[in-house]
Design a protein around this motif. Structure first.
Motif, PDB file in Angstrom:
ATOM      1  N   GLY A 110      -0.980  -1.332  -8.404  1.00 14.10           N
ATOM      2  CA  GLY A 110      -1.903  -0.329  -7.906  1.00 14.10           C
ATOM      3  C   GLY A 110      -1.839   0.898  -8.792  1.00 14.10           C
ATOM      4  N   GLU A 146     -16.193   3.305  -2.818  1.00 18.77           N
ATOM      5  CA  GLU A 146     -16.361   2.461  -3.983  1.00 18.77           C
ATOM      6  C   GLU A 146     -17.034   3.258  -5.097  1.00 18.77           C
ATOM      7  OE1 GLU A 146     -15.226  -0.686  -4.152  1.00 18.77           O
ATOM      8  OE2 GLU A 146     -14.431  -0.458  -2.110  1.00 18.77           O
ATOM      9  N   THR A 158       0.848  -1.194   0.000  1.00 24.04           N
ATOM     10  CA  THR A 158       0.000   0.000   0.000  1.00 24.04           C
ATOM     11  C   THR A 158       0.880   1.239   0.000  1.00 24.04           C
ATOM     12  OG1 THR A 158      -1.775  -1.106   1.226  1.00 24.04           O
ATOM     13  CG2 THR A 158      -1.787   1.293   1.226  1.00 24.04           C
ATOM     14  N   ASP A 214     -11.976   1.355  -9.357  1.00 21.83           N
ATOM     15  CA  ASP A 214     -12.564   0.554  -8.294  1.00 21.83           C
ATOM     16  C   ASP A 214     -13.020   1.442  -7.139  1.00 21.83           C
ATOM     17  OD1 ASP A 214     -11.930  -2.172  -9.375  1.00 21.83           O
ATOM     18  OD2 ASP A 214      -9.887  -1.390  -9.199  1.00 21.83           O
ATOM     19  N   ARG A 215     -12.218   2.485  -6.878  1.00 24.52           N
ATOM     20  CA  ARG A 215     -12.573   3.471  -5.861  1.00 24.52           C
ATOM     21  C   ARG A 215     -12.367   4.865  -6.438  1.00 24.52           C
ATOM     22  NH1 ARG A 215      -9.653   3.860  -0.934  1.00 24.52           N
ATOM     23  NH2 ARG A 215      -7.779   3.155  -2.028  1.00 24.52           N
ATOM     24  N   ARG A 242      -3.806  -3.221 -13.646  1.00 24.21           N
ATOM     25  CA  ARG A 242      -4.485  -3.640 -12.411  1.00 24.21           C
ATOM     26  C   ARG A 242      -4.540  -5.155 -12.316  1.00 24.21           C
ATOM     27  NH1 ARG A 242     -10.835  -2.828 -11.935  1.00 24.21           N
ATOM     28  NH2 ARG A 242     -10.616  -4.342 -13.615  1.00 24.21           N
ATOM     29  N   GLU A 286      -5.629  -2.412  -7.633  1.00 27.29           N
ATOM     30  CA  GLU A 286      -6.843  -1.601  -7.709  1.00 27.29           C
ATOM     31  C   GLU A 286      -6.574  -0.365  -8.555  1.00 27.29           C
ATOM     32  OE1 GLU A 286      -8.469   0.516  -4.444  1.00 27.29           O
ATOM     33  OE2 GLU A 286      -6.621   1.579  -3.964  1.00 27.29           O
ATOM     34  N   LEU A 302      -7.597   3.562  -8.457  1.00 29.06           N
ATOM     35  CA  LEU A 302      -8.171   4.658  -7.695  1.00 29.06           C
ATOM     36  C   LEU A 302      -8.224   5.890  -8.593  1.00 29.06           C
ATOM     37  CD1 LEU A 302      -8.986   6.022  -4.900  1.00 29.06           C
ATOM     38  CD2 LEU A 302      -6.563   6.653  -4.739  1.00 29.06           C
ATOM     39  N   GLN A 310      -6.472  -1.218 -17.095  1.00 24.93           N
ATOM     40  CA  GLN A 310      -7.098  -2.430 -16.579  1.00 24.93           C
ATOM     41  C   GLN A 310      -6.123  -3.601 -16.594  1.00 24.93           C
ATOM     42  OE1 GLN A 310     -10.081  -2.244 -15.177  1.00 24.93           O
ATOM     43  NE2 GLN A 310     -10.140  -0.086 -15.750  1.00 24.93           N
ATOM     44  N   ASP A 313      -3.872   0.789  -3.185  1.00 26.29           N
ATOM     45  CA  ASP A 313      -3.581  -0.604  -2.862  1.00 26.29           C
ATOM     46  C   ASP A 313      -3.209  -1.388  -4.110  1.00 26.29           C
ATOM     47  OD1 ASP A 313      -4.198  -0.230  -0.133  1.00 26.29           O
ATOM     48  OD2 ASP A 313      -6.329  -0.479  -0.561  1.00 26.29           O
TER      49      ASP A 313
END
Length: 255
Positions: free
Chosen positions: A201, A232, A2, A217-218, A196, A29, A31, A193, A26
């Motif tokens: 991250g 989310e 992270t 994702d977030r 990821r 993912e 963000l 994508q 993270d």
């Protein structure tokens, strides 16, 4: 793994740009960091990329505080983070040479010597990683093409491949598709994508709400000097907790 910022402050010329900002990226993912132009999204990415130190607060890589670590350790953290800027900056060389640059600078002098010897005798080396990265952005066939002959969209795809080639833990993207046509935008979004899916991250600063909804994702919302909400993606767009988030997404809150 992270990458996390906790209560960071940053400013310049007596102007506060970021205040009490907390955010994490993270492994595996995407963000999206959304907010109006000029709010400080690029500044936040530079802090996460460890280019600049915050005035206050903590930035941690894998739970290790970065700016209190020895300089050598901090360099190791920085080498695990890739960044793609809004305006691609390529060297006066062919595409392959541009993409292998990140690999070369991360090698020891001994590894670089072996790399050069392998190149002279025609053996494979980091070039295979470069070609893999170029294939991800659909540019493998242009590997020997002079970078100066590329279109803006192609140059941005090469810049993305350069950051991807050395397999970073974290990839930071600053408005990577803001000046691109739909085809190049789709290629970059697909590459995000794929990154990821490889466990990287990814943090993307964007003012494009639709892009954030498609790929993230977030979502984190940066308004004023603070991240006012993180959540989310579906929840953020359908039922945000903060009324300012709803107004900004709906275009009612103009900065």
């Amino acid at each position: 793994m992270t990458l996390e910022a906790t209560a960071i402050h940053y400013g310049y010329d007596d102007e506060t740009v970021l205040e009490e900002v907390s955010l994490s990226v993270d492994r595996g993912e995407v963000l999206a960091i959304i907010g109006p132009s000029g709010v400080g999204k690029s500044t936040l990415l530079r802090l996460l990329a460890l280019f600049d130190a915050p005035d206050h607060g903590r930035i941690e890589y894998d739970r290790n505080e970065v700016w209190t670590a020895p300089e050598r350790q901090r360099l190791e953290y920085r080498r695990k983070i890739g960044m793609v800027f809004q305006e691609p900056s390529l060297f006066d060389a062919n595409v392959r040479r541009n993409v292998t640059y990140g690999l070369r600078v991360r090698q020891s002098w001994h590894d670089r010597l072996r790399h050069e010897v392998a190149s002279l005798v025609g053996q494979t080396n980091g070039t295979s990683d470069a070609i893999d990265a170029l294939e991800t952005v659909g540019m493998a066939e242009q590997a020997e093409q002079d970078a100066s002959s590329l279109s803006g969209g192609e140059a941005q795809r090469v810049a993305f491949a350069r950051a991807l080639a050395y397999d970073p833990d974290v990839l930071l993207l600053d408005e990577p598709t803001s000046d691109l046509d739909p085809r190049n935008t789709a290629v970059i979004e697909d590459a995000v994508q794929q990154a990821r899916n490889r466990g990287i991250g990814v943090a993307v600063a964007t003012h494009d709400m639709h892009q954030a909804e498609r790929i993230a994702d977030r979502v984190a919302v940066l308004l004023g000097t603070d991240v006012i909400e993180v959540g989310e993606t579906e929840q953020m767009f359908d039922d945000p907790a903060d009324e300012r988030t709803r107004k900004f997404i709906d275009g009612e809150l103009i900065y």
